[in-house]
Design an enzyme around this catalytic site. Structure first.
Site, PDB file in Angstrom:
ATOM      1  N   GLN A 255      -7.021  -8.872   5.567  1.00 26.52           N
ATOM      2  CA  GLN A 255      -6.537  -7.491   5.474  1.00 26.52           C
ATOM      3  C   GLN A 255      -6.881  -6.482   6.530  1.00 26.52           C
ATOM      4  OE1 GLN A 255      -4.027  -7.213   2.840  1.00 26.52           O
ATOM      5  NE2 GLN A 255      -4.452  -9.215   3.291  1.00 26.52           N
ATOM      6  N   HIS A 258      -4.016  -5.783   9.359  1.00 26.74           N
ATOM      7  CA  HIS A 258      -2.504  -5.034   9.222  1.00 26.74           C
ATOM      8  C   HIS A 258      -1.882  -4.103  10.353  1.00 26.74           C
ATOM      9  CE1 HIS A 258      -0.440  -6.622   5.900  1.00 26.74           C
ATOM     10  NE2 HIS A 258      -1.455  -6.897   5.347  1.00 26.74           N
ATOM     11  N   GLU A 324      -7.314  -2.405  -3.698  1.00 28.18           N
ATOM     12  CA  GLU A 324      -5.898  -2.995  -3.786  1.00 28.18           C
ATOM     13  C   GLU A 324      -5.928  -4.299  -4.228  1.00 28.18           C
ATOM     14  OE1 GLU A 324      -3.939  -3.256  -0.105  1.00 28.18           O
ATOM     15  OE2 GLU A 324      -1.898  -3.508  -1.024  1.00 28.18           O
ATOM     16  N   HIS A 325      -6.633  -5.127  -3.378  1.00 29.24           N
ATOM     17  CA  HIS A 325      -6.879  -6.674  -3.635  1.00 29.24           C
ATOM     18  C   HIS A 325      -8.470  -6.769  -3.953  1.00 29.24           C
ATOM     19  CE1 HIS A 325      -3.653  -6.445  -0.551  1.00 29.24           C
ATOM     20  NE2 HIS A 325      -3.051  -7.075  -1.506  1.00 29.24           N
ATOM     21  N   ASP A 358      -0.018 -12.100  -1.054  1.00 28.97           N
ATOM     22  CA  ASP A 358       1.058 -11.320  -0.178  1.00 28.97           C
ATOM     23  C   ASP A 358       2.232 -12.046   0.061  1.00 28.97           C
ATOM     24  OD1 ASP A 358      -0.668  -9.476   0.458  1.00 28.97           O
ATOM     25  OD2 ASP A 358      -1.130  -9.991   2.533  1.00 28.97           O
ATOM     26  N   HIS A 417      17.726  27.596 -33.067  1.00 28.80           N
ATOM     27  CA  HIS A 417      17.131  26.465 -33.254  1.00 28.80           C
ATOM     28  C   HIS A 417      17.261  26.441 -34.721  1.00 28.80           C
ATOM     29  CE1 HIS A 417      15.600  26.593 -29.373  1.00 28.80           C
ATOM     30  NE2 HIS A 417      15.294  25.285 -29.308  1.00 28.80           N
TER      31      HIS A 417
HETATM   32  N1  LIG Z   1      -0.110  -1.364  -0.005  1.00 28.82           N
HETATM   33  C1  LIG Z   1       0.974  -2.050   0.208  1.00 28.82           C
HETATM   34  O1  LIG Z   1       1.342  -2.698  -0.862  1.00 28.82           O
HETATM   35  C2  LIG Z   1       1.264  -2.648   1.692  1.00 28.82           C
HETATM   36  C3  LIG Z   1       2.236  -3.714   1.879  1.00 28.82           C
HETATM   37  C4  LIG Z   1       2.675  -3.800   3.243  1.00 28.82           C
HETATM   38  C5  LIG Z   1       2.022  -3.143   4.266  1.00 28.82           C
HETATM   39  N2  LIG Z   1       1.257  -2.278   3.890  1.00 28.82           N
HETATM   40  C6  LIG Z   1       0.651  -1.167   4.779  1.00 28.82           C
HETATM   41  O2  LIG Z   1       1.889  -0.406   5.357  1.00 28.82           O
HETATM   42  C7  LIG Z   1       1.551   0.176   6.590  1.00 28.82           C
HETATM   43  C8  LIG Z   1       2.591  -0.133   7.498  1.00 28.82           C
HETATM   44  O3  LIG Z   1       2.349   0.697   8.569  1.00 28.82           O
HETATM   45  P1  LIG Z   1       3.328   0.413   9.884  1.00 28.82           P
HETATM   46  O4  LIG Z   1       2.947   1.416  10.931  1.00 28.82           O
HETATM   47  O5  LIG Z   1       3.309  -0.990  10.437  1.00 28.82           O
HETATM   48  O6  LIG Z   1       4.670   0.681   9.532  1.00 28.82           O
HETATM   49  P2  LIG Z   1       5.694   2.097   8.805  1.00 28.82           P
HETATM   50  O7  LIG Z   1       7.021   1.537   9.039  1.00 28.82           O
HETATM   51  O8  LIG Z   1       5.073   2.480   7.687  1.00 28.82           O
HETATM   52  O9  LIG Z   1       5.482   3.188  10.017  1.00 28.82           O
HETATM   53  C9  LIG Z   1       6.024   3.335  11.292  1.00 28.82           C
HETATM   54  C10 LIG Z   1       6.667   4.657  11.583  1.00 28.82           C
HETATM   55  O10 LIG Z   1       5.974   5.584  11.239  1.00 28.82           O
HETATM   56  C11 LIG Z   1       6.413   6.872  11.979  1.00 28.82           C
HETATM   57  N3  LIG Z   1       5.449   7.208  12.891  1.00 28.82           N
HETATM   58  C12 LIG Z   1       4.415   6.588  13.561  1.00 28.82           C
HETATM   59  N4  LIG Z   1       3.818   7.333  14.496  1.00 28.82           N
HETATM   60  C13 LIG Z   1       4.433   8.654  14.373  1.00 28.82           C
HETATM   61  C14 LIG Z   1       4.171   9.886  14.936  1.00 28.82           C
HETATM   62  N5  LIG Z   1       3.183  10.133  15.655  1.00 28.82           N
HETATM   63  N6  LIG Z   1       4.957  10.988  14.724  1.00 28.82           N
HETATM   64  C15 LIG Z   1       5.952  10.911  13.605  1.00 28.82           C
HETATM   65  N7  LIG Z   1       6.154   9.680  12.966  1.00 28.82           N
HETATM   66  C16 LIG Z   1       5.411   8.532  13.416  1.00 28.82           C
HETATM   67  C17 LIG Z   1       7.680   6.373  13.046  1.00 28.82           C
HETATM   68  O11 LIG Z   1       9.013   6.471  12.116  1.00 28.82           O
HETATM   69  C18 LIG Z   1       7.561   4.703  12.755  1.00 28.82           C
HETATM   70  O12 LIG Z   1       8.735   3.952  12.991  1.00 28.82           O
HETATM   71  C19 LIG Z   1       0.298  -0.884   7.046  1.00 28.82           C
HETATM   72  O13 LIG Z   1      -0.979   0.113   6.830  1.00 28.82           O
HETATM   73  C20 LIG Z   1       0.009  -1.709   6.103  1.00 28.82           C
HETATM   74  O14 LIG Z   1      -1.289  -2.036   5.963  1.00 28.82           O
HETATM   75  C21 LIG Z   1       0.628  -1.861   2.772  1.00 28.82           C
HETATM   76  N1  LIG Z   2      -1.227  -7.165   2.206  1.00 27.49           N
HETATM   77  C1  LIG Z   2       0.001  -6.575   2.159  1.00 27.49           C
HETATM   78  C2  LIG Z   2      -0.184  -5.488   1.110  1.00 27.49           C
HETATM   79  O1  LIG Z   2      -1.445  -4.570   1.105  1.00 27.49           O
HETATM   80  C3  LIG Z   2       1.210  -7.071   2.346  1.00 27.49           C
HETATM   81  C4  LIG Z   2       1.517  -7.762   3.135  1.00 27.49           C
HETATM   82  C5  LIG Z   2       2.667  -8.364   3.713  1.00 27.49           C
HETATM   83  N2  LIG Z   2       2.375  -9.285   5.050  1.00 27.49           N
HETATM   84  C6  LIG Z   2       1.325  -9.432   4.842  1.00 27.49           C
HETATM   85  N3  LIG Z   2       0.812  -8.851   4.011  1.00 27.49           N
HETATM   86 ZN   LIG Z   3      -1.529  -8.467   3.871  1.00 29.14          ZN
END
Ligand SMILES: NC(=O)c1ccc[n+]([C@@H]2O[C@H](COP(=O)([O-])OP(=O)(O)OC[C@H]3O[C@@H](n4cnc5c(N)ncnc54)[C@H](O)[C@@H]3O)[C@@H](O)[C@H]2O)c1
Ligand SMILES: N[C@H](CO)Cc1c[nH]c[nH+]1
Ligand SMILES: [Zn+2]
Length: 425
Positions: A255, A258, A324-325, A358, A417
């Site tokens: 985790q 990510h 979360e997990h 996941d 009413h």
């Molecule tokens: N909790 C869950 O269920 C779960 C599942 C999958 C992923 N996640 C999490 O989701 C997150 C994904 O994040 P990511 O960054 O890979 O993708 P994302 O798509 O959430 O964010 C990327 C976007 O953020 C915006 N951005 C980035 N920097 C910016 C700036 N300076 N100004 C304005 N906009 C900006 C842009 O539009 C960019 O395309 C990770 O933290 C991951 O751990 C959580």
């Molecule tokens: N761990 C993420 C949810 O917190 C989900 C994910 C997608 N791919 C890999 N991991």
């Molecule tokens: Zn994951």
């Protein structure tokens, strides 16, 4: 990895409970401006932001069905098989949720029928993150419960720096989703909530994302519904001396990798020797990792092994952290799991490694983070339906209860009413 002895109310536990990306005023203002710009500037602004932040080439946000099909064909047969099986498992799991979503109706003493009907939402937006990684699994986890719920129209937005990834296209095609926009962050949330030329607004936005997507979702709540705050990934492992330290370390790093730098990788143990072995395994695995720098940053922020005096304290702290997990690798893992009340998903025993959830097991991986598992649930079919009350009064029932209703209405000063009911007596 740092080892710290803690009690239930230690400062370190307080610090972990207050984890999460504390968005700066600057980020807040930036998100608000993007939302307002897209709300008022429409498609032109959305395109401008997608070009600036999401790697959009050209001026078209929408990804055509033929583009999706072309990309999907590039997926290898082995990956196609894995993705198809993951979809099947998710469908099988979410179909069970329908058992609790049947609605009900019953007849009262005077012939009145009262009940609740469940109806799917018409149009929903799925946010599939794509900044630091590619997430075909998140397309599955967002879309399957919506499809099982019977949502009519599903819209997907995803940033995808290098264009839509073939694996994402493959899942979209498998699930029959054809309304897809190459846009992410706050601008994607604005597009979904407010709509723009050629894009009808949605009723609800779901899906995980980074701080920009998460704050934007909070901001548009009320214009549309949202699911929860699903931010940077988190894991908490409860491990006793029976746990394999190498497994624990690997799961913690799963985790931490990510990519946002704000993930949490935590362990609670009742045994100092176990803590030391886990810490050594983490350090070794980090040292060998291609993502060493990123992992070190995450572990510095929220990577800790907490040593407790017993599992009474361990469980109390786990419930405060509300991860979360939550993985349990202890001797009586199932029994211990019964005391857990706050977690997005619980993984019981040494074979239930977090990535099984996941990708594959079936339960959703869109889960509440930052301690919001105290009041939020995993994404599910219930997120895509609404409940509607049904009241079918009989003449006998209105004759029996009309005066009581009128008296209540008059007490509130609502003459009309009261009249509406009295006319029927
Ligand atoms: N909790 C869950 O269920 C779960 C599942 C999958 C992923 N996640 C999490 O989701 C997150 C994904 O994040 P990511 O960054 O890979 O993708 P994302 O798509 O959430 O964010 C990327 C976007 O953020 C915006 N951005 C980035 N920097 C910016 C700036 N300076 N100004 C304005 N906009 C900006 C842009 O539009 C960019 O395309 C990770 O933290 C991951 O751990 C959580
Ligand atoms: N761990 C993420 C949810 O917190 C989900 C994910 C997608 N791919 C890999 N991991
Ligand atoms: Zn994951």
């Amino acid at each position: 990895m740092k080892i710290i002895k803690v009690k239930q109310n230690s400062q370190e536990v307080d610090r972990i409970c207050a984890r999460g990306v504390a968005p700066t005023e600057e980020i807040h203002q930036k998100v608000k401006k993007i939302l307002e710009d897209v709300r008022t500037g429409g498609m032109a602004k959305a395109v401008e932001y997608a070009q600036k932040f999401d790697g959009l080439q050209g001026k078209k946000l929408s990804v055509s069905e033929s583009q999706i099909a072309k990309l999907a064909d590039k997926v290898s047969p082995t990956l196609a098989k894995a993705l198809r099986q993951a979809i099947k498992n998710a469908v099988a799991f979410h179909q069970h949720e329908l058992n609790d979503l049947k609605g009900f109706s019953f007849q009262g003493k005077n012939g009145e029928v009262l009940g609740q009907r469940i109806r799917p939402m018409r149009r929903v937006g799925l946010y599939v993150p794509g900044g630091a990684a590619v997430y075909p699994s998140t397309v599955i986890m967002n879309a399957v419960p919506a499809l099982v719920a019977g949502v009519d129209e599903i819209v997907v937005t995803t940033p995808a720096k290098d264009g839509i990834h073939p694996s994402v296209a493959f899942v979209l095609r498998e699930l029959g989703i054809s309304e897809v926009y190459h846009i992410g962050g706050a601008q994607a949330i604005a597009l979904l909530a407010y709509g723009a030329k050629g894009v009808e607004p949605v009723d609800k936005i779901v899906g995980p994302g980074n701080v920009f997507a998460a704050i934007a979702k909070k901001e548009v709540f009320g214009v549309v519904d949202i699911d929860m705050i699903a931010g940077p990934s988190e894991i908490l492992v409860l491990a006793d001396s029976s746990a394999d330290p190498d497994f624990v370390a690997a799961d913690l790093l799963s985790q931490a990798e990510h990519g946002s730098g704000f993930e949490a990788a935590l362990c609670i143990t009742d045994n100092m020797d176990t803590a030391k072995m886990i810490s050594e395994c983490v350090d070794e695995q980090v040292e060998r990792s291609l993502k060493k720098e990123l992992l070190e940053k995450v572990l510095e922020n929220f990577g800790r092994i907490l040593v407790v005096k017993d599992w009474f304290d361990g469980v109390a702290i786990a419930n405060r952290i509300a991860p979360e997990h939550l993985e349990i690798m202890t001797r009586e893992a199932e029994e211990l799991s019964q005391s857990i009340v706050n977690a997005g998903a619980v993984f019981i025993g040494p074979w239930s490694s977090e990535p099984v959830g996941d990708y594959f097991a079936g339960p959703d991986h869109v889960l509440p983070t930052n301690g919001t598992a105290r009041f939020s649930s995993p994404l599910g079919v219930y997120d895509f339906v609404k409940r509607m009350s049904v009241i079918q009064y009989s003449q006998k029932a209105i004759l029996k209860n009309g005066k009581a209703i009128a008296e209540m209405a008059n007490t509130e000063g609502f003459f009309h009413h009261a009249q509406a009911v009295l006319k029927r007596l």
